[in-house]
Design a protein around this motif. Structure first.
Motif, PDB file in Angstrom:
ATOM      1  N   THR A 140     -93.285 -52.832  12.581  1.00 29.01           N
ATOM      2  CA  THR A 140     -93.013 -51.638  13.390  1.00 29.01           C
ATOM      3  C   THR A 140     -91.787 -51.798  14.287  1.00 29.01           C
ATOM      4  N   PRO A 141     -91.613 -52.915  14.998  1.00 25.21           N
ATOM      5  CA  PRO A 141     -90.391 -53.059  15.813  1.00 25.21           C
ATOM      6  C   PRO A 141     -89.115 -52.991  14.981  1.00 25.21           C
ATOM      7  N   LEU A 142     -89.146 -53.516  13.753  1.00 21.15           N
ATOM      8  CA  LEU A 142     -87.962 -53.466  12.897  1.00 21.15           C
ATOM      9  C   LEU A 142     -87.613 -52.030  12.530  1.00 21.15           C
ATOM     10  N   VAL A 143     -88.623 -51.252  12.183  1.00 25.24           N
ATOM     11  CA  VAL A 143     -88.389 -49.849  11.821  1.00 25.24           C
ATOM     12  C   VAL A 143     -87.863 -49.068  13.015  1.00 25.24           C
ATOM     13  N   LEU A 144     -88.454 -49.297  14.188  1.00 25.18           N
ATOM     14  CA  LEU A 144     -88.008 -48.590  15.383  1.00 25.18           C
ATOM     15  C   LEU A 144     -86.571 -48.948  15.738  1.00 25.18           C
ATOM     16  N   ALA A 145     -86.231 -50.222  15.598  1.00 26.06           N
ATOM     17  CA  ALA A 145     -84.869 -50.653  15.915  1.00 26.06           C
ATOM     18  C   ALA A 145     -83.858 -50.022  14.963  1.00 26.06           C
ATOM     19  N   TYR A 146     -84.197 -49.973  13.683  1.00 27.07           N
ATOM     20  CA  TYR A 146     -83.277 -49.375  12.713  1.00 27.07           C
ATOM     21  C   TYR A 146     -83.092 -47.886  12.977  1.00 27.07           C
ATOM     22  N   GLN A 147     -84.186 -47.177  13.272  1.00 24.57           N
ATOM     23  CA  GLN A 147     -84.063 -45.745  13.517  1.00 24.57           C
ATOM     24  C   GLN A 147     -83.304 -45.469  14.801  1.00 24.57           C
ATOM     25  N   ALA A 148     -83.522 -46.275  15.839  1.00 25.24           N
ATOM     26  CA  ALA A 148     -82.764 -46.118  17.085  1.00 25.24           C
ATOM     27  C   ALA A 148     -81.277 -46.342  16.840  1.00 25.24           C
ATOM     28  N   TRP A 149     -80.939 -47.332  16.029  1.00 22.41           N
ATOM     29  CA  TRP A 149     -79.540 -47.598  15.697  1.00 22.41           C
ATOM     30  C   TRP A 149     -78.919 -46.419  14.960  1.00 22.41           C
ATOM     31  N   THR A 150     -79.678 -45.804  14.056  1.00 24.92           N
ATOM     32  CA  THR A 150     -79.172 -44.636  13.320  1.00 24.92           C
ATOM     33  C   THR A 150     -78.829 -43.500  14.265  1.00 24.92           C
ATOM     34  N   TYR A 151     -79.695 -43.212  15.214  1.00 27.40           N
ATOM     35  CA  TYR A 151     -79.423 -42.132  16.162  1.00 27.40           C
ATOM     36  C   TYR A 151     -78.235 -42.482  17.057  1.00 27.40           C
ATOM     37  N   VAL A 194     -80.473 -38.048   9.584  1.00 28.59           N
ATOM     38  CA  VAL A 194     -81.731 -38.558  10.143  1.00 28.59           C
ATOM     39  C   VAL A 194     -82.989 -37.911   9.586  1.00 28.59           C
ATOM     40  N   TRP A 195     -82.879 -36.765   8.903  1.00 28.48           N
ATOM     41  CA  TRP A 195     -84.089 -36.027   8.552  1.00 28.48           C
ATOM     42  C   TRP A 195     -85.018 -36.824   7.642  1.00 28.48           C
ATOM     43  N   ASP A 196     -84.449 -37.558   6.663  1.00 27.49           N
ATOM     44  CA  ASP A 196     -85.309 -38.300   5.752  1.00 27.49           C
ATOM     45  C   ASP A 196     -85.981 -39.476   6.449  1.00 27.49           C
ATOM     46  N   GLY A 197     -85.286 -40.099   7.408  1.00 21.43           N
ATOM     47  CA  GLY A 197     -85.917 -41.144   8.202  1.00 21.43           C
ATOM     48  C   GLY A 197     -87.043 -40.606   9.062  1.00 21.43           C
ATOM     49  N   ASN A 198     -86.887 -39.389   9.564  1.00 22.94           N
ATOM     50  CA  ASN A 198     -87.939 -38.780  10.375  1.00 22.94           C
ATOM     51  C   ASN A 198     -89.210 -38.550   9.568  1.00 22.94           C
ATOM     52  N   GLU A 199     -89.068 -38.250   8.287  1.00 22.37           N
ATOM     53  CA  GLU A 199     -90.242 -37.993   7.456  1.00 22.37           C
ATOM     54  C   GLU A 199     -91.027 -39.263   7.154  1.00 22.37           C
ATOM     55  N   VAL A 200     -90.405 -40.418   7.350  1.00 17.62           N
ATOM     56  CA  VAL A 200     -91.120 -41.676   7.127  1.00 17.62           C
ATOM     57  C   VAL A 200     -92.352 -41.762   8.027  1.00 17.62           C
ATOM     58  N   TRP A 201     -92.268 -41.187   9.221  1.00 12.86           N
ATOM     59  CA  TRP A 201     -93.411 -41.211  10.134  1.00 12.86           C
ATOM     60  C   TRP A 201     -94.626 -40.530   9.520  1.00 12.86           C
TER      61      TRP A 201
END
Length: 323
Positions: A299-310, A50-57
């Motif tokens: 934004t909803p697409l990105v949030l959904a993908y990151q939630a799925w990853t976690y 998840v760390w690289d996805g977190n840096e997208v913010w």
């Protein structure tokens, strides 16, 4: 529209500090909590997916600032050039260490890179935002006129120590949530030992901040205090999920306190007449309107993908077996 984008940029920084904050804490704590290689691998696996996805913010926050408030972006990145450059170098070293550690026979150098690559940004982000809250020397053209030493004032150093301790505590409760056995117990003990210092320093930083915001800011300050207290109380009771939720509330409330205290400024100057505000730093209404539609779609697409990853990587990890 400029007010909407001020709020959206605050939300992006909130997401970055909330998610990358525990990444920083994990990197800082790894040498302390994990003595054996199996333990270190378990610690790294908690953030590996998840760390690289977190840096997208962070990337989106920077891009949104550039597009929505170009004057703010120009002043910030020119005046804070050296600290931001050091943060960039640290993030690069940290990313390389996370990717190449498992591919090397010797891990000591990578572990040091991960530690410093986590500690330096955790400290310097606090220094940067403390200077923004305090105000910096700007001339009538909104150009920064200070030096590096101007940025290293006592209040800014207090802000750096506040974010460093808060992210370390956030990382400790995250590790307690994501590991089992001795690693979980060690992370819980670390959270309990860090929490008093984190509470005192973070609250001192917020109480010494001279900002506006009125009741909203003071409500956010109160939530920071409740979150920090709740994190240690839940850790003592072994409620790891509630402990992480409480520390997350503290991080979110800290960013809320900073941005509510700033508004309507985005870069206060020591001479208020030279301050950058949401009005004089903003792009054209047409630009902000187009950006709003793009954000509403993606934004909803990105949030959904990151939630799925976690959700996929939600299971606890086990370190070295003890006999």
């Amino acid at each position: 529209m400029e007010n909407v984008w001020f709020v959206l940029i605050a939300v992006l920084w909130t997401g970055y500090f909330l998610l990358e904050g525990f990444d920083f804490g994990v990197g800082i704590l790894m040498p302390v909590l994990s003595r054996e290689e199996a333990d270190r691998r378990a610690v790294l696996k908690t953030i590996g997916p998840v760390w690289d996805g977190n840096e997208v913010w962070l990337l989106v926050a920077g891009g949104a600032t550039f597009a929505a408030f170009p004057e703010w972006y120009a002043t910030l990145f020119s005046g804070f050039y050296l600290p931001l450059f050091l943060i960039l170098l640290a993030l690069i070293a940290r990313g390389v260490a996370l990717e190449y550690r498992s591919k090397s026979d010797s891990t000591r150098g990578w572990d040091r890179a991960l530690f410093w690559g986590s500690l330096v940004p955790a400290f310097l982000w606090g220094v940067a935002f403390a200077n923004i809250v305090r105000g910096v020397p700007l001339n009538a053209e909104h150009e920064y006129t200070g030096t590096l030493l101007t940025l290293l004032n006592p209040f800014a150093l207090l802000g750096g120590l506040a974010t460093l301790l808060l992210f370390t505590l956030h990382g400790a409760v995250f590790l307690a949530l994501r590991t089992t056995g001795d690693l979980r117990l060690a992370a819980g003990r670390m959270a309990k030992s860090i929490s008093p210092a984190a509470f005192l320093v973070v609250m001192a930083f917020l109480l010494l901040s001279d900002g506006g915001g009125g009741a909203l800011r003071w409500a956010a300050v109160a939530l920071v205090a409740l979150g920090l207290a709740g994190a240690v109380a839940a850790t003592v009771r072994g409620r790891d999920g509630w402990a992480f939720t409480a520390s997350a509330v503290a991080v979110v409330a800290l960013v809320a306190a900073i941005f509510t205290g700033l508004f309507p400024n985005v870069m206060p100057a020591l001479d208020p007449a030279n301050s950058l505000t949401v009005t004089n730093a903003a792009s054209s209404p047409y630009t902000l309107t187009v950006m709003t539609w793009v954000a509403a779609v993606f934004t909803p697409l990105v949030l959904a993908y990151q939630a799925w990853t976690y959700w996929v990587f939600r299971r606890r990890l086990t370190g070295a077996a003890r006999t």
